[in-house]
Design a protein around this motif. Structure first.
Motif, mmCIF file in Angstrom:
data_model
loop_
_atom_site.group_PDB
_atom_site.id
_atom_site.type_symbol
_atom_site.label_atom_id
_atom_site.label_comp_id
_atom_site.label_asym_id
_atom_site.label_seq_id
_atom_site.Cartn_x
_atom_site.Cartn_y
_atom_site.Cartn_z
ATOM 1 N N ILE A 82 11.079 -12.494 -15.736
ATOM 2 C CA ILE A 82 11.861 -12.950 -14.588
ATOM 3 C C ILE A 82 10.910 -13.510 -13.527
ATOM 4 O O ILE A 82 9.713 -13.197 -13.527
ATOM 5 C CB ILE A 82 12.734 -11.797 -14.022
ATOM 6 C CG1 ILE A 82 13.837 -12.331 -13.119
ATOM 7 C CG2 ILE A 82 11.896 -10.743 -13.323
ATOM 8 C CD1 ILE A 82 14.936 -11.314 -12.810
ATOM 9 N N GLY B 143 8.317 -15.562 -11.589
ATOM 10 C CA GLY B 143 7.169 -16.345 -12.047
ATOM 11 C C GLY B 143 6.869 -16.125 -13.514
ATOM 12 O O GLY B 143 6.354 -17.019 -14.206
ATOM 13 N N SER B 144 7.213 -14.944 -14.033
ATOM 14 C CA SER B 144 6.939 -14.645 -15.441
ATOM 15 C C SER B 144 7.897 -15.357 -16.386
ATOM 16 O O SER B 144 7.715 -15.303 -17.599
ATOM 17 C CB SER B 144 7.004 -13.129 -15.673
ATOM 18 O OG SER B 144 5.913 -12.514 -15.030
ATOM 19 N N LEU C 60 5.269 -10.003 -18.150
ATOM 20 C CA LEU C 60 5.344 -9.445 -16.804
ATOM 21 C C LEU C 60 3.945 -9.210 -16.288
ATOM 22 O O LEU C 60 3.030 -8.961 -17.066
ATOM 23 C CB LEU C 60 6.201 -8.185 -16.736
ATOM 24 C CG LEU C 60 5.846 -6.937 -17.504
ATOM 25 C CD1 LEU C 60 6.647 -5.774 -16.980
ATOM 26 C CD2 LEU C 60 6.127 -7.109 -18.970
ATOM 27 N N LYS C 61 3.803 -9.355 -14.989
ATOM 28 C CA LYS C 61 2.491 -9.182 -14.386
ATOM 29 C C LYS C 61 2.306 -7.746 -13.916
ATOM 30 O O LYS C 61 1.293 -7.124 -14.186
ATOM 31 C CB LYS C 61 2.341 -10.147 -13.200
ATOM 32 C CG LYS C 61 0.936 -10.205 -12.636
ATOM 33 C CD LYS C 61 0.841 -11.211 -11.521
ATOM 34 C CE LYS C 61 1.484 -10.656 -10.252
ATOM 35 N NZ LYS C 61 1.237 -11.485 -9.069
ATOM 36 N N SER C 62 3.318 -7.206 -13.227
ATOM 37 C CA SER C 62 3.177 -5.886 -12.621
ATOM 38 C C SER C 62 3.226 -4.755 -13.645
ATOM 39 O O SER C 62 2.627 -3.719 -13.464
ATOM 40 C CB SER C 62 4.293 -5.679 -11.602
ATOM 41 O OG SER C 62 5.549 -5.762 -12.247
ATOM 42 N N THR D 298 8.727 -4.304 -13.911
ATOM 43 C CA THR D 298 9.874 -4.990 -13.312
ATOM 44 C C THR D 298 11.179 -4.511 -13.956
ATOM 45 O O THR D 298 11.363 -4.665 -15.164
ATOM 46 C CB THR D 298 9.722 -6.516 -13.492
ATOM 47 O OG1 THR D 298 8.422 -6.886 -13.037
ATOM 48 C CG2 THR D 298 10.782 -7.265 -12.707
HETATM 49 O O1 LIG Z 1 5.777 -10.699 -13.438
HETATM 50 P P1 LIG Z 1 6.535 -9.521 -12.880
HETATM 51 O O2 LIG Z 1 5.621 -8.462 -12.368
HETATM 52 O O3 LIG Z 1 7.539 -9.003 -13.871
HETATM 53 O O4 LIG Z 1 7.333 -10.034 -11.628
HETATM 54 C C1 LIG Z 1 8.348 -10.987 -11.802
HETATM 55 C C2 LIG Z 1 8.936 -11.431 -10.468
HETATM 56 O O5 LIG Z 1 9.408 -10.288 -9.789
HETATM 57 C C3 LIG Z 1 10.068 -10.544 -8.532
HETATM 58 O O6 LIG Z 1 11.229 -11.281 -8.765
HETATM 59 C C4 LIG Z 1 9.139 -11.289 -7.595
HETATM 60 O O7 LIG Z 1 9.836 -11.665 -6.431
HETATM 61 C C5 LIG Z 1 8.558 -12.524 -8.264
HETATM 62 O O8 LIG Z 1 7.593 -13.117 -7.435
HETATM 63 C C6 LIG Z 1 7.914 -12.160 -9.596
HETATM 64 O O9 LIG Z 1 7.469 -13.333 -10.229
#
Ligand SMILES: O=P(O)(O)OC[C@H]1O[C@H](O)[C@H](O)[C@@H](O)[C@@H]1O
Length: 155
Positions: free
Chosen positions: A69, A71-72, A123-125, A128
């Motif tokens: 979702i 940016g990912s 996903l980056k974090s 999510t």
């Molecule tokens: O890549 P992730 O950690 O799953 O985050 C995905 C997304 O999460 C949220 O919607 C943030 O507002 C976005 O900026 C981010 O890209």
């Protein structure tokens, strides 16, 4: 213009190969676990662990279902649309929201090729909730048709 497109196309495949190689290499070096932002262990983390490399139960993968979702999802969408060859060897679909009807529709579109679908979670974090929910839906769909989901997923 044709030369530019060809050069971009080559770069596209180099990037895809590079990313896939390192994801598989890193995953085989360590078991990747999906953890929420709270830092607590996820109750489902056992099935979220993967044993790479992913394998298709029917010889090869014919399509990709990505789950991500924000940016990912936008990043892969941009690369897939902007740099894809004229006849991409893999159909790419992206689940990028939590609308269950939309997710069901996208899963239904996989059709009989579900067995040759490579699922990629982006996903980056690492925690999510929307991505996790999409992943759970896809997992259930694979499970319902008797496919071993863990073998077809890269995350
Ligand atoms: O890549 P992730 O950690 O799953 O985050 C995905 C997304 O999460 C949220 O919607 C943030 O507002 C976005 O900026 C981010 O890209």
């Amino acid at each position: 213009m044709k030369e530019l497109h060809n050069a971009l196309r080559l770069q596209y495949w180099l990037v895809v190969d590079y990313v896939l190689f390192w994801r598989v290499w890193i995953s085989s070096a360590q078991q990747v676990q999906f953890k929420p932002r709270t830092g607590q262990s996820h109750p489902d983390q056992v099935w979220l662990q993967i044993k790479p490399p992913p394998t298709s139960p029917v010889d090869r993968f014919t399509q990709v279902l990505a789950v991500g979702i924000g940016g990912s999802a936008l990043g892969p969408q941009f690369v897939a649309k902007a740099l894809a060859p004229d006849n991409p060897p893999l159909e790419i679909r992206i689940i990028d929201n939590t609308d269950l009807a939309r997710i069901d529709h996208q899963i239904a579109q996989l059709g009989p090729e579900m067995a040759s679908t490579l699922v990629i979670v982006i996903l980056k974090s690492g925690g999510t909730p929307e991505t996790r929910d999409g992943l759970l839906e896809v997992h259930k769909a694979f499970h319902d048709v008797g496919l071993e989901f863990a073998k077809q997923i890269l995350h």
